[in-house]
Design a protein around this motif. Structure first.
Motif, PDB file in Angstrom:
ATOM      1  N   ARG A  79      -3.965   3.301  -3.038  1.00  0.00           N
ATOM      2  CA  ARG A  79      -3.310   2.200  -1.681  1.00  0.00           C
ATOM      3  C   ARG A  79      -3.347   0.785  -1.762  1.00  0.00           C
ATOM      4  O   ARG A  79      -3.277  -0.612  -2.312  1.00  0.00           O
ATOM      5  CB  ARG A  79      -4.235   2.308  -0.287  1.00  0.00           C
ATOM      6  N   ALA A  80      -4.960  -0.074  -2.923  1.00  0.00           N
ATOM      7  CA  ALA A  80      -4.233  -1.135  -3.422  1.00  0.00           C
ATOM      8  C   ALA A  80      -3.489  -1.357  -4.413  1.00  0.00           C
ATOM      9  O   ALA A  80      -3.311  -2.886  -4.158  1.00  0.00           O
ATOM     10  CB  ALA A  80      -6.049  -1.549  -3.779  1.00  0.00           C
ATOM     11  N   ARG A  81      -3.015  -0.626  -5.281  1.00  0.00           N
ATOM     12  CA  ARG A  81      -2.289  -1.129  -6.155  1.00  0.00           C
ATOM     13  C   ARG A  81      -0.722  -0.959  -5.247  1.00  0.00           C
ATOM     14  O   ARG A  81      -0.160  -2.377  -6.270  1.00  0.00           O
ATOM     15  CB  ARG A  81      -1.907  -0.426  -6.791  1.00  0.00           C
TER      16      ARG A  81
ATOM     17  N   ALA B  12      -7.845 -10.903  -1.390  1.00  0.00           N
ATOM     18  CA  ALA B  12      -8.887 -11.015  -0.099  1.00  0.00           C
ATOM     19  C   ALA B  12      -7.944 -10.785   0.615  1.00  0.00           C
ATOM     20  O   ALA B  12      -8.688 -10.095   1.584  1.00  0.00           O
ATOM     21  CB  ALA B  12      -8.570 -12.730   0.829  1.00  0.00           C
ATOM     22  N   GLU B  13      -6.722  -9.892   0.932  1.00  0.00           N
ATOM     23  CA  GLU B  13      -5.853  -9.235   2.050  1.00  0.00           C
ATOM     24  C   GLU B  13      -6.133  -7.802   2.201  1.00  0.00           C
ATOM     25  O   GLU B  13      -5.922  -6.887   2.829  1.00  0.00           O
ATOM     26  CB  GLU B  13      -4.720  -9.465   2.140  1.00  0.00           C
ATOM     27  N   LEU B  14      -6.764  -7.655   1.174  1.00  0.00           N
ATOM     28  CA  LEU B  14      -7.438  -6.087   0.905  1.00  0.00           C
ATOM     29  C   LEU B  14      -8.670  -5.827   1.978  1.00  0.00           C
ATOM     30  O   LEU B  14      -9.338  -6.409   1.844  1.00  0.00           O
ATOM     31  CB  LEU B  14      -7.263  -5.694  -0.429  1.00  0.00           C
ATOM     32  N   ASP B  15      -8.747  -4.906   1.733  1.00  0.00           N
ATOM     33  CA  ASP B  15      -9.724  -3.338   2.708  1.00  0.00           C
ATOM     34  C   ASP B  15     -10.881  -3.784   2.113  1.00  0.00           C
ATOM     35  O   ASP B  15     -10.367  -3.690   0.819  1.00  0.00           O
ATOM     36  CB  ASP B  15      -9.573  -2.129   3.605  1.00  0.00           C
ATOM     37  N   GLN B  16     -12.050  -3.960   2.898  1.00  0.00           N
ATOM     38  CA  GLN B  16     -13.566  -4.489   1.939  1.00  0.00           C
ATOM     39  C   GLN B  16     -12.930  -3.664   0.401  1.00  0.00           C
ATOM     40  O   GLN B  16     -13.840  -2.560  -0.534  1.00  0.00           O
ATOM     41  CB  GLN B  16     -13.917  -4.447   2.403  1.00  0.00           C
ATOM     42  N   ARG B  17     -13.288  -1.739   1.599  1.00  0.00           N
ATOM     43  CA  ARG B  17     -13.454  -0.412   0.574  1.00  0.00           C
ATOM     44  C   ARG B  17     -12.356  -0.360  -0.394  1.00  0.00           C
ATOM     45  O   ARG B  17     -12.861  -0.140  -1.654  1.00  0.00           O
ATOM     46  CB  ARG B  17     -13.669   0.661   1.765  1.00  0.00           C
ATOM     47  N   ASP B  18     -10.876  -0.705  -0.028  1.00  0.00           N
ATOM     48  CA  ASP B  18     -10.100  -0.911  -1.241  1.00  0.00           C
ATOM     49  C   ASP B  18     -10.630  -1.593  -2.400  1.00  0.00           C
ATOM     50  O   ASP B  18     -10.588  -1.282  -3.292  1.00  0.00           O
ATOM     51  CB  ASP B  18      -8.721  -1.387  -0.821  1.00  0.00           C
TER      52      ASP B  18
ATOM     53  N   ARG C 109       0.612  -4.928  -5.683  1.00  0.00           N
ATOM     54  CA  ARG C 109       2.244  -4.898  -6.135  1.00  0.00           C
ATOM     55  C   ARG C 109       2.915  -5.131  -5.087  1.00  0.00           C
ATOM     56  O   ARG C 109       3.622  -6.634  -5.994  1.00  0.00           O
ATOM     57  CB  ARG C 109       2.544  -3.285  -6.478  1.00  0.00           C
ATOM     58  N   GLY C 110       2.948  -5.313  -4.069  1.00  0.00           N
ATOM     59  CA  GLY C 110       3.884  -6.094  -3.507  1.00  0.00           C
ATOM     60  C   GLY C 110       3.893  -7.062  -3.202  1.00  0.00           C
ATOM     61  O   GLY C 110       5.118  -7.611  -3.049  1.00  0.00           O
ATOM     62  N   SER C 111       2.472  -7.798  -2.818  1.00  0.00           N
ATOM     63  CA  SER C 111       1.911  -8.991  -2.932  1.00  0.00           C
ATOM     64  C   SER C 111       2.188  -9.763  -3.696  1.00  0.00           C
ATOM     65  O   SER C 111       2.897 -10.927  -4.110  1.00  0.00           O
ATOM     66  CB  SER C 111       0.850  -9.402  -2.557  1.00  0.00           C
ATOM     67  N   LEU C 112       2.468  -9.498  -5.588  1.00  0.00           N
ATOM     68  CA  LEU C 112       2.898 -10.333  -6.799  1.00  0.00           C
ATOM     69  C   LEU C 112       4.071 -10.535  -6.737  1.00  0.00           C
ATOM     70  O   LEU C 112       4.455 -11.085  -7.726  1.00  0.00           O
ATOM     71  CB  LEU C 112       1.934  -9.624  -7.637  1.00  0.00           C
ATOM     72  N   SER C 113       5.138  -9.157  -6.563  1.00  0.00           N
ATOM     73  CA  SER C 113       5.997  -9.244  -6.777  1.00  0.00           C
ATOM     74  C   SER C 113       6.344 -10.171  -5.265  1.00  0.00           C
ATOM     75  O   SER C 113       7.989 -10.459  -6.073  1.00  0.00           O
ATOM     76  CB  SER C 113       6.567  -7.181  -6.209  1.00  0.00           C
ATOM     77  N   LEU C 114       6.387 -10.044  -4.822  1.00  0.00           N
ATOM     78  CA  LEU C 114       6.686 -11.156  -3.432  1.00  0.00           C
ATOM     79  C   LEU C 114       6.784 -12.561  -4.408  1.00  0.00           C
ATOM     80  O   LEU C 114       7.771 -13.644  -4.391  1.00  0.00           O
ATOM     81  CB  LEU C 114       6.435 -11.126  -2.762  1.00  0.00           C
TER      82      LEU C 114
END
Length: 180
Positions: free
Chosen positions: A161-163, A121-127, A167-172
């Motif tokens: 960019r999405a990865r 949900a936090e990703l830019d729509q295009r990504d 990755r950052g969100s899920l690693s936290l």
């Protein structure tokens, strides 16, 4: 079927029969089953109306349909983001029946589902469109580029960019789980 024009009803009917279920699954995942019927119906209506413009030398019919569906999904951006945010707040279903190994895998996946939905949900729509066309529809980078009408390099940069963001969100989340 994908190698010929769609200007006659029989050719279009064959494309509809071949791809309806796949496009429906993709749209249902992106927008939920309540909106899927309308969006898929509109996808095929637009495709039928524009069938004479379809160029089989440029893309396969399936890729063309994914492009139309993704553009229609874009009209529902706010709703999709709200749905993903709502999913991130839902508690996972802990009553998963089945074999012990499947249960362990399912519980692990369910525990990350909320966090993955929130990260998406936090990703830019295009990504998000690129990630979901690759992951859900199983399109290649080249097919995603055609479906979205963007260069292949743009697909790769959006995916990269999405990865990084995912990755950052899920690693936290995983670090917090290890501490807890």
């Amino acid at each position: 079927m994908a190698d010929r024009p769609l200007d006659d009803h029989e050719a279009f009917a064959a494309v509809f029969d071949a791809h309806f279920d796949e496009i429906h699954r993709y749209v249902a995942y992106r927008l939920g089953p309540d909106n899927a019927e309308d969006v898929v119906g509109e996808t095929f209506l637009i495709a039928f109306r524009k069938r004479a413009q379809f160029d089989p030398s440029r893309a396969a019919a399936k890729t063309w349909l994914y492009g139309i569906a993704t553009n229609l999904i874009g009209k529902h951006r706010r709703q999709e983001a709200r749905t993903l945010r709502a999913l991130s707040r839902c508690a996972p279903d802990r009553d998963t029946p089945g074999h012990e190994d499947r249960v362990v895998v399912q519980v692990a996946a369910e525990s990350l589902r909320q966090d993955l939905a929130a990260a998406l949900a936090e990703l830019d729509q295009r990504d998000r469109d690129v990630v979901q066309l690759l992951a859900l529809a199983g399109l290649s980078h080249e097919e995603v580029a055609v479906a979205l009408g963007i260069p292949n390099g743009t697909v790769r940069s959006r995916l990269n960019r999405a990865r990084k963001k995912l990755r950052g969100s899920l690693s936290l989340v995983l670090q917090e789980a290890d501490r807890g």
